[in-house]
Design a protein around this motif. Structure first.
Motif, short mmCIF file in Angstrom:
data_model
loop_
_atom_site.label_atom_id
_atom_site.label_comp_id
_atom_site.label_asym_id
_atom_site.label_seq_id
_atom_site.Cartn_x
_atom_site.Cartn_y
_atom_site.Cartn_z
N TRP A 1 0.84 -1.21 0.00
CA TRP A 1 0.00 0.00 0.00
C TRP A 1 0.88 1.26 0.00
O TRP A 1 0.62 2.21 -0.73
N LEU B 1 -15.87 -1.67 -14.37
CA LEU B 1 -16.40 -0.32 -14.59
C LEU B 1 -17.57 -0.29 -15.57
O LEU B 1 -18.37 0.64 -15.55
N PHE C 1 -20.95 0.28 -13.97
CA PHE C 1 -21.27 1.52 -13.26
C PHE C 1 -22.42 2.34 -13.87
O PHE C 1 -23.16 2.99 -13.14
N ARG D 1 -19.95 1.57 -3.01
CA ARG D 1 -18.86 0.63 -2.69
C ARG D 1 -18.51 0.71 -1.22
O ARG D 1 -18.17 -0.30 -0.59
N LEU E 1 -7.07 7.99 1.69
CA LEU E 1 -6.06 7.07 1.16
C LEU E 1 -5.00 6.74 2.21
O LEU E 1 -4.56 5.60 2.31
C1 CLR Z 1 -17.27 6.07 -13.16
C2 CLR Z 1 -18.57 6.66 -13.70
C3 CLR Z 1 -19.68 6.54 -12.66
C4 CLR Z 1 -19.28 7.22 -11.38
C5 CLR Z 1 -17.95 6.74 -10.88
C6 CLR Z 1 -17.83 6.38 -9.59
C7 CLR Z 1 -16.57 5.94 -8.95
C8 CLR Z 1 -15.32 6.20 -9.80
C9 CLR Z 1 -15.63 5.84 -11.26
C10 CLR Z 1 -16.79 6.70 -11.84
C11 CLR Z 1 -14.35 5.89 -12.13
C12 CLR Z 1 -13.18 5.09 -11.55
C13 CLR Z 1 -12.85 5.51 -10.10
C14 CLR Z 1 -14.15 5.33 -9.30
C15 CLR Z 1 -13.70 5.49 -7.87
C16 CLR Z 1 -12.30 4.86 -7.83
C17 CLR Z 1 -11.91 4.57 -9.30
C18 CLR Z 1 -12.34 6.94 -10.09
C19 CLR Z 1 -16.34 8.14 -12.10
C20 CLR Z 1 -10.38 4.67 -9.56
C21 CLR Z 1 -9.99 4.27 -10.97
C22 CLR Z 1 -9.62 3.70 -8.63
C23 CLR Z 1 -8.89 4.41 -7.51
C24 CLR Z 1 -8.08 3.45 -6.72
C25 CLR Z 1 -8.16 3.74 -5.25
C26 CLR Z 1 -9.53 3.50 -4.67
C27 CLR Z 1 -7.13 2.95 -4.52
O1 CLR Z 1 -20.87 7.10 -13.17
#
Ligand code: CLR
Length: 378
Positions: free
Chosen positions: A14, A43, A46, A88, A197
């Motif tokens: 991490w 994804l 979503f 989540r 984080l």
């Molecule tokens: C995708 C489109 C949806 C709303 C949405 C919710 C959560 C987002 C996701 C979107 C895109 C990917 C995202 C995610 C939350 C975490 C994840 C930004 C915008 C990233 C890629 C992962 C981050 C990793 C950490 C959690 C460690 O309508």
């Protein structure tokens, strides 16, 4: 405390993930993260968050005036935010890293018809780009004449210990009225900040503004704030629905927290309330799905992640990746490119260009994916 929520055996993994985030811009989805933070969901699933209250989606068509329809669109939009940005945390304890979809990955689903919503609502999702990841979607309640088309990608950066996610892409909602006319709504998306984080328990806060511009001239401006800003509460928003220029109506102002409820500031009436349960999308059993459908494609990986068997997950993931590499290689040899199934790319979305002008959207033009009307029969 730092790393509080990180399993002991994954602490150093991490830490190095966090270090690699510093100064990072680009495609976060391709980065390797420690197992505890992995989600078994792709994804491509979503876009279903847009319709987990199908009756609010359908109700847009029932508005008797331009103003009431614009308010219904705003109410539906605000009511999706809890699912989009906190689910989540509710189901898995924190925000997680979703599975990074492959090019051509599909996700189909529906919400059954009933009295309240008038018709079946269908969902078609296609991963239209892998690098960078772009997901296109279509949601239709044909009986009601309400349709949502959109795509999204993300630009991520790291700042002050948080991941900043700029959502790239937009959605267009259309309502076909009994008069034969069609109303359009251009929907832009908020900026995300991923906090927590440091502790290993990430969660999303929304920031800045998003807009819903109607072809009738009505405009919703939604302003997002987190803990320590104007109300001090997390997930706070203020939405203002302003009438078309030169109109005589008054603006409506809504305030509240998007994960619970909100009120009309002038009348005190409840505007949205998402404290009741939502309805998840219905998906065909995995045995009936094609190789390209998300839950079938990722089955082995998802099972490994769910059961804490990360070696199995990695083996299945490696298989999918090799397969993809081979496909790209074969295409190059044959001098072909991958063809999309349900969408067609356009360089500039005329609806975005036209409605975006009304509120000075930035950027002034955006590309889009036009739906080919060839989803699974409903
Ligand atoms: C995708 C489109 C949806 C709303 C949405 C919710 C959560 C987002 C996701 C979107 C895109 C990917 C995202 C995610 C939350 C975490 C994840 C930004 C915008 C990233 C890629 C992962 C981050 C990793 C950490 C959690 C460690 O309508």
């Amino acid at each position: 405390r730092a790393g509080e929520a990180v399993p002991a055996a994954q602490k150093s993994s991490w830490t190095s993930f966090m270090k690699s985030l510093a100064g990072f811009t680009g495609d976060l989805s391709a980065m390797t993260a420690p197992p505890f933070i992995l989600s078994p969901t792709s994804l491509t699933e979503f876009p279903a968050y847009w319709c987990e209250r199908p009756e609010l989606f359908a109700a847009i068509a029932d508005g008797k005036t331009e103003q009431t329809r614009a308010l219904a669109v705003l109410k539906w939009f605000i009511s999706t935010l809890k699912g989009q940005y906190t689910s989540r945390n509710e189901s898995m304890g924190s925000e997680k890293k979703p599975l990074n979809p492959v090019l051509g990955e599909l996700f189909y689903g529906y919400w059954p018809a009933n009295e309240a919503r008038g018709g079946k609502t269908t969902l078609v999702v296609e991963q239209v780009s892998h690098h960078p990841p772009i997901t296109a979607y279509r949601i239709e309640n044909i009986a009601k004449g309400v349709i949502l088309t959109g795509h999204n990608a993300q630009k991520t950066s790291f700042s002050g210990g948080s991941i900043i996610v700029k959502q790239v892409g937009h959605a267009v909602l259309t309502v076909s009225l009994p008069s034969g006319q069609t109303e359009e709504y251009l929907i832009t998306l908020p900026r995300l900040r991923i906090d927590g984080l440091w502790y290993g328990s990430p969660y999303i806060e929304l920031a800045e503004m998003s807009y819903i511009q109607s072809s009738t001239g009505w405009l919703s401006t939604i302003e997002y704030k987190g803990k320590g800003y104007f109300s001090g509460k997390s997930h706070t928003f203020k939405a203002t629905l302003t009438p078309p220029p030169h109109g005589s109506s008054e603006p409506t102002v809504i305030e509240g927290t998007w994960h619970t409820n909100s009120k009309d500031v002038h009348t005190g009436a409840v505007f949205h309330d998402v404290t009741s349960p939502k309805e998840e999308v219905t998906v065909a059993p995995i045995e009936e799905q094609s190789e390209w459908e998300s839950r079938k494609l990722w089955f082995g990986v998802a099972k490994g992640i769910r059961e804490g068997d990360f070696e199995t997950a990695a083996t299945f993931k490696g298989k999918i990746e090799n397969d993809q590499r081979q496909k790209r290689c074969d295409e190059a040899t044959a001098n072909k490119t991958w063809g999309l199934k349900h969408f067609q790319y356009i360089e500039s979305d005329p609806v975005y260009e036209h409605l975006g002008k009304l509120f000075k959207a930035n950027p002034p033009t955006e590309d889009a994916y036009v739906y080919l009307n060839n989803g699974p029969p409903s």
